[in-house]
Design a protein around this motif. Structure first.
Motif, short mmCIF file in Angstrom:
data_model
loop_
_atom_site.label_atom_id
_atom_site.label_comp_id
_atom_site.label_asym_id
_atom_site.label_seq_id
_atom_site.Cartn_x
_atom_site.Cartn_y
_atom_site.Cartn_z
N GLN A 32 0.67 -8.65 20.82
CA GLN A 32 1.64 -7.58 20.60
C GLN A 32 0.89 -6.27 20.48
O GLN A 32 0.10 -6.08 19.55
CB GLN A 32 2.45 -7.84 19.32
N VAL A 33 1.11 -5.36 21.41
CA VAL A 33 0.41 -4.08 21.40
C VAL A 33 0.74 -3.27 20.15
O VAL A 33 -0.08 -2.49 19.68
CB VAL A 33 0.70 -3.28 22.70
N GLY A 34 1.90 -3.49 19.57
CA GLY A 34 2.27 -2.79 18.35
C GLY A 34 1.32 -3.11 17.20
O GLY A 34 1.04 -2.25 16.36
N GLU A 35 0.81 -4.33 17.16
CA GLU A 35 -0.15 -4.71 16.12
C GLU A 35 -1.45 -3.91 16.29
O GLU A 35 -2.06 -3.48 15.32
CB GLU A 35 -0.43 -6.20 16.16
N THR A 36 -1.87 -3.72 17.53
CA THR A 36 -3.07 -2.92 17.81
C THR A 36 -2.83 -1.47 17.38
O THR A 36 -3.69 -0.84 16.77
CB THR A 36 -3.44 -3.00 19.29
N ALA A 37 -1.65 -0.96 17.69
CA ALA A 37 -1.32 0.41 17.30
C ALA A 37 -1.35 0.57 15.79
O ALA A 37 -1.86 1.58 15.26
CB ALA A 37 0.05 0.80 17.85
N ALA A 38 -0.81 -0.41 15.06
CA ALA A 38 -0.81 -0.34 13.61
C ALA A 38 -2.23 -0.34 13.04
O ALA A 38 -2.54 0.41 12.11
CB ALA A 38 -0.01 -1.51 13.04
N LYS A 39 -3.12 -1.17 13.62
CA LYS A 39 -4.51 -1.20 13.16
C LYS A 39 -5.21 0.14 13.43
O LYS A 39 -5.96 0.64 12.60
CB LYS A 39 -5.28 -2.33 13.87
N LEU A 40 -4.96 0.72 14.58
CA LEU A 40 -5.56 2.01 14.91
C LEU A 40 -5.03 3.12 14.01
O LEU A 40 -5.79 4.00 13.59
CB LEU A 40 -5.30 2.37 16.38
N ALA A 41 -3.75 3.07 13.70
CA ALA A 41 -3.17 4.08 12.83
C ALA A 41 -3.81 4.08 11.45
O ALA A 41 -3.99 5.13 10.82
CB ALA A 41 -1.66 3.86 12.72
N LYS A 42 -4.19 2.91 10.96
CA LYS A 42 -4.84 2.80 9.66
C LYS A 42 -6.24 3.42 9.67
O LYS A 42 -6.75 3.80 8.63
CB LYS A 42 -4.92 1.34 9.22
N LEU A 43 -6.86 3.48 10.83
CA LEU A 43 -8.19 4.04 10.96
C LEU A 43 -8.19 5.58 11.00
O LEU A 43 -9.24 6.20 10.86
CB LEU A 43 -8.89 3.51 12.21
#
Length: 112
Positions: A100-111
């Motif tokens: 799920q690309v949304g999970e990748t987006a969420a991890k990047l947003a935390k960074l």
């Protein structure tokens, strides 16, 4: 999980060595289940520019693509290509079906 060999062909000198390479490559891929998906055919550039040719070879799994690349049979013919072709080549695995690309987006947003 499928795996691939992708070549971005920048230039090629058409010569007898290239013809021999093309005649022999399938035999090196067959024991590993490799098949051409795209081989320098027509493509539609929809953004930016693309002057190079593409080659995409599919294998059934990561072990197969790496096994083919490192096999003595492929290594024996590789020079027929590298002596007459400039290319960038990558081997890669596919993502899991549940990616799920949304999970990748969420991890990047935390960074950030």
């Amino acid at each position: 999980m499928s795996a691939y060999a992708l070549a971005n062909v920048r230039s090629v000198e058409l010569c007898p060595d290239i013809v021999e390479y093309l005649e022999r490559i399938q035999g090196t891929m067959d024991p590993f289940g490799g098949r051409f998906i795209f081989h320098g055919g027509e493509k539609e550039v929809v953004e930016g520019s693309w002057a190079q040719d593409l080659i995409l070879i599919e294998f059934p799994d990561p072990e197969s693509v790496r096994g083919w690349w490192n096999s003595p049979e492929y290594q024996a013919i590789k020079h027929l290509r590298t002596d007459h072709m400039a290319a960038d080549i990558v081997l890669f695995d596919t993502l899991p079906r549940d990616y799920q690309v949304g999970e990748t987006a969420a991890k990047l947003a935390k960074l950030m």
